[in-house]
Motif scaffolding. Structure first.
Motif, PDB file in Angstrom:
ATOM      1  N   GLU A  65     -13.015 -10.675   6.817  1.00 30.11           N
ATOM      2  CA  GLU A  65     -11.695 -10.484   7.422  1.00 30.11           C
ATOM      3  C   GLU A  65     -11.579 -11.251   8.732  1.00 30.11           C
ATOM      4  OE1 GLU A  65      -8.851  -8.673   6.845  1.00 30.11           O
ATOM      5  OE2 GLU A  65      -9.487  -8.279   4.792  1.00 30.11           O
TER       6      GLU A  65
ATOM      7  N   ARG B  18       2.390  -8.632   6.682  1.00 26.63           N
ATOM      8  CA  ARG B  18       1.079  -8.548   6.041  1.00 26.63           C
ATOM      9  C   ARG B  18       0.012  -8.032   7.000  1.00 26.63           C
ATOM     10  NH1 ARG B  18       4.356 -11.908   4.182  1.00 26.63           N
ATOM     11  NH2 ARG B  18       4.614 -12.084   1.934  1.00 26.63           N
TER      12      ARG B  18
ATOM     13  N   LYS C 138      -0.278 -15.053  -6.551  1.00 26.76           N
ATOM     14  CA  LYS C 138      -0.023 -14.052  -5.498  1.00 26.76           C
ATOM     15  C   LYS C 138      -0.632 -12.696  -5.845  1.00 26.76           C
ATOM     16  CE  LYS C 138       3.808 -11.701  -4.908  1.00 26.76           C
ATOM     17  NZ  LYS C 138       5.240 -11.387  -4.730  1.00 26.76           N
TER      18      LYS C 138
ATOM     19  N   THR D 286      -8.229 -13.621   9.478  1.00 32.12           N
ATOM     20  CA  THR D 286      -7.982 -13.052   8.146  1.00 32.12           C
ATOM     21  C   THR D 286      -8.917 -13.689   7.119  1.00 32.12           C
ATOM     22  OG1 THR D 286      -6.266 -12.565   6.521  1.00 32.12           O
ATOM     23  CG2 THR D 286      -6.105 -14.689   7.615  1.00 32.12           C
TER      24      THR D 286
ATOM     25  N   LEU E 158      -0.927  -8.974   9.857  1.00 35.27           N
ATOM     26  CA  LEU E 158      -1.766  -9.969  10.518  1.00 35.27           C
ATOM     27  C   LEU E 158      -1.345 -10.092  11.979  1.00 35.27           C
ATOM     28  CD1 LEU E 158      -1.987 -12.824   7.854  1.00 35.27           C
ATOM     29  CD2 LEU E 158      -3.663 -11.055   8.389  1.00 35.27           C
TER      30      LEU E 158
ATOM     31  N   GLU F 233      -8.003 -16.054   1.228  1.00 35.60           N
ATOM     32  CA  GLU F 233      -6.965 -15.713   0.251  1.00 35.60           C
ATOM     33  C   GLU F 233      -5.651 -15.358   0.938  1.00 35.60           C
ATOM     34  OE1 GLU F 233      -8.364 -12.536  -2.211  1.00 35.60           O
ATOM     35  OE2 GLU F 233      -9.867 -13.843  -3.136  1.00 35.60           O
ATOM     36  N   LYS F 234      -5.767 -14.493   1.946  1.00 33.20           N
ATOM     37  CA  LYS F 234      -4.556 -14.052   2.631  1.00 33.20           C
ATOM     38  C   LYS F 234      -3.877 -15.203   3.351  1.00 33.20           C
ATOM     39  CE  LYS F 234      -4.540  -9.145   3.757  1.00 33.20           C
ATOM     40  NZ  LYS F 234      -4.591  -8.167   4.834  1.00 33.20           N
TER      41      LYS F 234
END
Lengths: 187, 570
Positions: A4, A31, B313, A57, A33, A60-61
């Motif tokens: 993360e 999200r 997604k 993060t 963040l 992927e994110k």
């Protein structure tokens, strides 16, 4: 290694439209963040603005966030990088009491060691400037604190350039210009 | 000679006409009265539907847009007028419905002063629109309207908001309209990669058990025929998402029903047994996938979508094809080999037998006891032969309408899918009927949803909109009641409703109505309702403790299916 806590730098090229900062920041907040730093200014391309955003993060994110950013109508292109992909800096300013600096005799060493500059010096206070990575600017702050109170310490957001050999935004805009001309011709 | 100048409000109307707008759904107020003043002069060219609440305007525009295939237009005032349309804008965003919402705004000098009926419309709508823009000068009106329609209707459609300040409405400028067809930062329809399509064709040819799941993207790209041709040539069974319903005729031999939480068993089981899942114009919503960790794990996956942010997604895919569904499907059809997977397609037969005996037949032919919701939907489908536009509200009425309607024409299902907005149904039905008066529009809704936007009966009265309202009255907020029964120890916390006399309410609005309490009256009542083009409210007293099965409970895989409260599909 994926966790993360990878620090990503996101660059976003946009048209000059009202409300984009809000649109962009909401993509991060939705999200969960945290935006760690944010720099916005005109880019080298006429009428194109550049946002440089850092956040912690996962890959992927951050990839999903960049797609969401590009989905905004007035966003031209968005990219994400790890620290290895870019050359980056931030600027820090420090205001300290001049007497403390002079009494300690450490000024010259500090300037040399930290590659810092004096922007203003008077009898009361001195303003120093240091450009570097976050760790470096904080290290100078810690060193100055040992000499006496730091009256003010402020850091800019990150600015960055990529190590890649071509500019993807320029390529995209060139393609779009061809497309625009095609549409004009077909009228 | 100096060019003629017009007020911003008139430029606005001229621009709407240039965009081909024929209908506005709106409500006047202090900060759009200048526009309404001009509408008075344009009455012969633009029809304005006066709703009873701004929420009604936006849902009506959504219904209009979904049936018509072009942007619905909403005109409201500032402050509360604008905040009242927020739900519909969010709904349109998540369901990709093209809308242009114009909200009046205070004069520019008053912006940010907490002026009367001032609110930060841009700030509130940016996260739930494709584009939000504040018009501050009359010179910008035509440009902003052109850009709004282009953005709302191109690519993956969505809502756009124009925050129209008073200065821009009353100030004067020349009128020059240029249709917007290019924005350099915006690529609405990406060109699909030839390599990716070739790769997809190879994967499809190699698959033993291919399966197509399609969504609303089929309807929006006009790919209905392309889809039927594709699955016909390649011999691939296909299932629809909730929003994809009616894109394929229900009687297509390859059609296996709807996927998802209350979808058909075959559609969900085949998702978990296929070796290649081809997803087209859909977005792997959690109501479709169940728990994502087990969703179609065994299958290779191809995802065709116009929106780059959707690919990968929710569900990782082996191959993403970015582009227009119709273009991609047509190219795929030309590349794939003609094939037959009838053995694999038979998987559906066994699933259907179980679903029919355990769920469908008991729901639509119970024989005795109270009337079921599914039975009412089935009666409408049978009597109308499927040739109606089905509108739903949200909840059990929606799931039964989706499950038991039969579709023979595209754009025949309008429902609030992503946001699940109760109160959507009645105004959406009004908009749908106005979009296509030649078709019967049948709305299924519950006693909860009707009361959320019941004021729109007034709009029906004033406009004479021939909406057929089928009220499935069970005196409960049925879907939540069902969840309380199944998952919350039968603790029925605030889901019981005491209902008014809907016949009297309907009569007060001059709307014909009929109450059905007995099974033997149902078909006759449906025939009466569908016999003409006048507004009609058919209230059916349905079983109070009705359920919707099959059900994939939340957090489960889509092959873990409840058939009844006690029995699971094996």
């Amino acid at each position: 290694m994926e966790n993360e806590n990878t620090l990503y730098t996101v660059t976003v090229y946009t048209e000059n439209q009202v409300g984009l900062l809000s649109a962009i920041s909401s993509i991060f907040t939705r999200r969960s963040l945290n935006i760690w730093s944010l720099t916005v200014s005109a880019s080298s391309i006429k009428d194109v603005h550049k946002f440089t955003i850092t956040t912690h993060t996962t890959s992927e994110k951050i990839a999903a966030v960049v797609k969401q950013l590009e989905k905004r109508v007035d966003v031209i292109k968005a990219f994400f990088y790890t620290n290895d992909d870019i050359v980056y800096r931030e600027v820090a300013l420090y205001k300290v009491e001049t007497c403390n600096l002079l009494e300690s005799n450490a000024l010259e060493d500090l300037l040399l060691k930290f590659n810092a500059r004096i922007l203003e010096m008077n009898k009361v206070f001195t303003v120093l400037q240091k450009t570097g990575h976050c760790e470096d600017t904080v290290a100078l702050y810690e060193a100055l604190k040992k000499l006496g109170p730091v009256l003010q310490f402020t850091r800019s957001g990150r600015v960055a350039v990529t190590k890649g050999d071509h500019e993807l935004v320029d390529e995209f805009l060139a393609e779009r210009e061809i497309e625009r001309k095609k549409i004009e011709m077909n009228k | 000679m100096e060019a003629e100048k017009f007020r911003g409000s008139e430029i606005f109307l001229k621009s709407l006409l240039a965009e081909g707008v024929d209908t506005l759904f709106g409500y006047p107020g202090g900060q759009n009265v200048a526009i309404y003043d001009k509408i008075y002069d344009y009455k012969d060219r633009i029809r304005h539907i006066l709703v009873r609440h701004e929420q009604g305007a936006v849902h009506a525009a959504q219904g209009y847009a979904r049936v018509k295939g072009k942007a619905g237009v909403v005109l409201v005032t500032s402050g509360p007028g604008a905040t009242n349309v927020i739900t519909g804008i969010a709904d349109a965003m998540i369901d990709s419905t093209p809308l242009v919402v114009i909200a009046g705004q205070v004069g520019t000098a008053l912006l940010g002063t907490d002026a009367f009926q001032e609110t930060d419309v841009l700030g509130m709508t940016i996260p739930i629109t494709k584009w939000s823009y504040q018009i501050r000068r009359p010179e910008d009106v035509a440009w902003a309207v052109a850009r709004a329609f282009y953005i709302a209707q191109s690519g993956r459609p969505g809502p756009v908001v124009l925050d129209f300040t008073r200065d821009a409405q009353v100030g004067e400028a020349e009128f020059e309209f240029k249709k917007c067809d290019f924005i350099r930062s915006y690529v609405p329809v990406p060109e699909p990669s030839k390599d990716a399509i070739a790769e997809a064709a190879k994967m499809i040819d190699a698959a033993k058990k291919p399966f197509v799941v399609f969504g609303q993207g089929i309807v929006q790209s006009g790919a209905e025929k392309a889809l039927a041709d594709f699955i016909g040539k390649a011999g691939i069974p296909a299932a629809s998402t909730l929003l994809g319903l009616s894109a394929l005729r229900s009687d297509n031999p390859h059609y296996k029903g709807m996927v998802g939480m209350h979808g058909n068993i075959a559609a969900n089981i085949m998702t978990q047994e296929c070796d290649l899942l081809i997803a087209v114009g859909m977005r792997f919503d959690d109501r479709v996938t169940g728990t994502t960790s087990t969703y179609a794990k065994q299958a290779k996956k191809i995802h065709i979508d116009i929106d780059a942010s959707e690919i990968g997604k929710n569900i990782p895919v082996d191959l993403g094809i970015l582009g227009d569904a119709r273009t991609v499907l047509e190219k795929l059809t030309s590349l794939v080999k003609a094939s037959d997977h009838s053995e694999w397609e038979k998987t559906a037969d066994k699933c259907y037998e179980v679903e029919n005996s355990k769920v469908i037949n008991p729901e639509i032919h119970p024989g005795k006891g109270y009337i079921n919701m599914g039975e009412v939907v089935d009666t409408v489908a049978t009597v109308s032969k499927g040739d109606v536009v089905v509108i739903t509200d949200v909840g059990q009425n929606q799931m039964h309408a989706a499950r038991y309607s039969k579709f023979v024409k595209t754009r025949s299902m309008v429902t609030s899918g992503g946001l699940g907005t109760m109160g959507f149904g009645l105004p959406a039905a009004i908009g749908a009927k106005i979009a296509d008066p030649s078709r019967q529009v049948v709305l299924f809704l519950g006693d909860g949803g009707l009361q959320m936007t019941i004021e729109e009966l007034g709009t029906i009265m004033q406009e004479g909109t021939g909406v057929k309202i089928v009220l499935l009255n069970n005196n409960w907020l049925g879907n939540v009641r069902m969840w309380q029964q199944l998952f919350w120890d039968e603790r029925y916390s605030y889901t019981r409703m005491t209902n008014p006399d809907y016949g009297k309410i309907s009569s007060a609005y001059g709307i014909k109505n009929r109450l059905v309490e007995k099974r033997e009256d149902l078909e006759d009542a449906v025939r009466e309702m569908l016999s003409d083009d006048a507004p009609f409210l058919l209230e059916v007293r349905v079983v109070e403790e009705g359920m919707v099965f099959p059900m994939v409970p939340p957090g489960k895989s889509v092959n873990e299916i409840m058939l009844t409260e006690k029995e699971w599909y094996k």
